[in-house]
Scaffold this motif. Structure first.
Motif, short mmCIF file in Angstrom:
data_model
loop_
_atom_site.label_atom_id
_atom_site.label_comp_id
_atom_site.label_asym_id
_atom_site.label_seq_id
_atom_site.Cartn_x
_atom_site.Cartn_y
_atom_site.Cartn_z
N SER A 58 0.83 -1.21 0.00
CA SER A 58 0.00 0.00 0.00
C SER A 58 0.86 1.26 0.00
CB SER A 58 -0.93 0.01 1.22
OG SER A 58 -1.86 -1.04 1.14
N LEU A 59 1.93 1.25 0.79
CA LEU A 59 2.83 2.39 0.83
C LEU A 59 3.55 2.59 -0.50
CD1 LEU A 59 4.36 2.00 4.39
CD2 LEU A 59 2.76 3.76 3.62
N GLU A 60 3.95 1.52 -1.14
CA GLU A 60 4.61 1.61 -2.44
C GLU A 60 3.65 2.19 -3.48
OE1 GLU A 60 6.08 -2.33 -3.15
OE2 GLU A 60 7.72 -2.09 -1.71
N GLN A 61 2.39 1.78 -3.45
CA GLN A 61 1.40 2.31 -4.38
C GLN A 61 1.16 3.79 -4.12
OE1 GLN A 61 -1.94 -0.29 -3.84
NE2 GLN A 61 -1.11 -1.87 -5.19
N ALA A 62 1.12 4.18 -2.86
CA ALA A 62 0.93 5.59 -2.52
C ALA A 62 2.12 6.41 -3.01
CB ALA A 62 0.75 5.75 -1.01
N GLU A 63 3.33 5.89 -2.84
CA GLU A 63 4.52 6.60 -3.30
C GLU A 63 4.48 6.77 -4.82
OE1 GLU A 63 9.39 6.41 -3.19
OE2 GLU A 63 8.27 4.67 -2.51
N LEU A 64 4.05 5.74 -5.53
CA LEU A 64 3.95 5.84 -6.98
C LEU A 64 2.93 6.90 -7.38
CD1 LEU A 64 4.63 4.91 -9.81
CD2 LEU A 64 2.93 3.09 -9.55
N ARG A 65 1.81 6.95 -6.69
CA ARG A 65 0.80 7.97 -6.99
C ARG A 65 1.36 9.38 -6.77
NH1 ARG A 65 -4.63 6.94 -4.01
NH2 ARG A 65 -5.17 8.79 -5.20
N VAL A 66 2.13 9.56 -5.70
CA VAL A 66 2.75 10.86 -5.43
C VAL A 66 3.73 11.20 -6.54
CG1 VAL A 66 4.30 12.12 -3.87
CG2 VAL A 66 2.39 10.80 -2.94
N ARG A 67 4.54 10.25 -6.95
CA ARG A 67 5.51 10.50 -8.02
C ARG A 67 4.80 10.87 -9.32
NH1 ARG A 67 10.79 9.25 -7.40
NH2 ARG A 67 11.36 8.24 -5.47
N LEU A 68 3.69 10.19 -9.62
CA LEU A 68 2.93 10.51 -10.82
C LEU A 68 2.34 11.91 -10.75
CD1 LEU A 68 1.15 7.11 -11.49
CD2 LEU A 68 2.88 8.20 -12.92
N LEU A 69 1.92 12.31 -9.56
CA LEU A 69 1.38 13.66 -9.40
C LEU A 69 2.47 14.72 -9.51
CD1 LEU A 69 -1.10 12.98 -6.47
CD2 LEU A 69 -1.71 13.62 -8.82
N LEU A 70 3.65 14.42 -9.01
CA LEU A 70 4.76 15.37 -9.07
C LEU A 70 5.25 15.57 -10.50
CD1 LEU A 70 6.83 14.39 -5.92
CD2 LEU A 70 5.47 16.46 -6.25
#
Length: 85
Positions: A58-70
């Protein structure tokens, strides 16, 4: 592409993560008490490993979402943001 509403009865990812983390913390506290049998400890350890892996994913998926937003064009080159002190 239209977003679909969450299906009733399905737990949102953040709530699912929180629930898993809470259960993991309870398992650790119970195991640390030293009052469990070996079989109970092993079963709790096995459950804890599953919960840990779920939380990590779940944390890895959240990090990916943040990277995609950035940086949606190049998520791998997105710089992690540093909190302001």
């Amino acid at each position: 592409m239209a977003k679909t509403a969450p299906t009733p009865g399905k737990t949102p990812p953040a709530a699912d993560f929180e629930h898993s983390l809470d259960e993991l913390e309870q398992l650790v506290a119970k195991m640390e008490s030293g009052e469990m049998s070996l079989d109970e400890s092993l079963a709790s350890f096995e459950r804890g490993i599953g919960l840990f892996r779920h939380c990590q994913q779940s944390l890895e998926q959240a990090e990916l979402r943040v990277r995609l937003l950035l940086d949606p064009e190049a998520p791998d080159s997105a710089e992690p943001f540093e909190p302001e002190l």
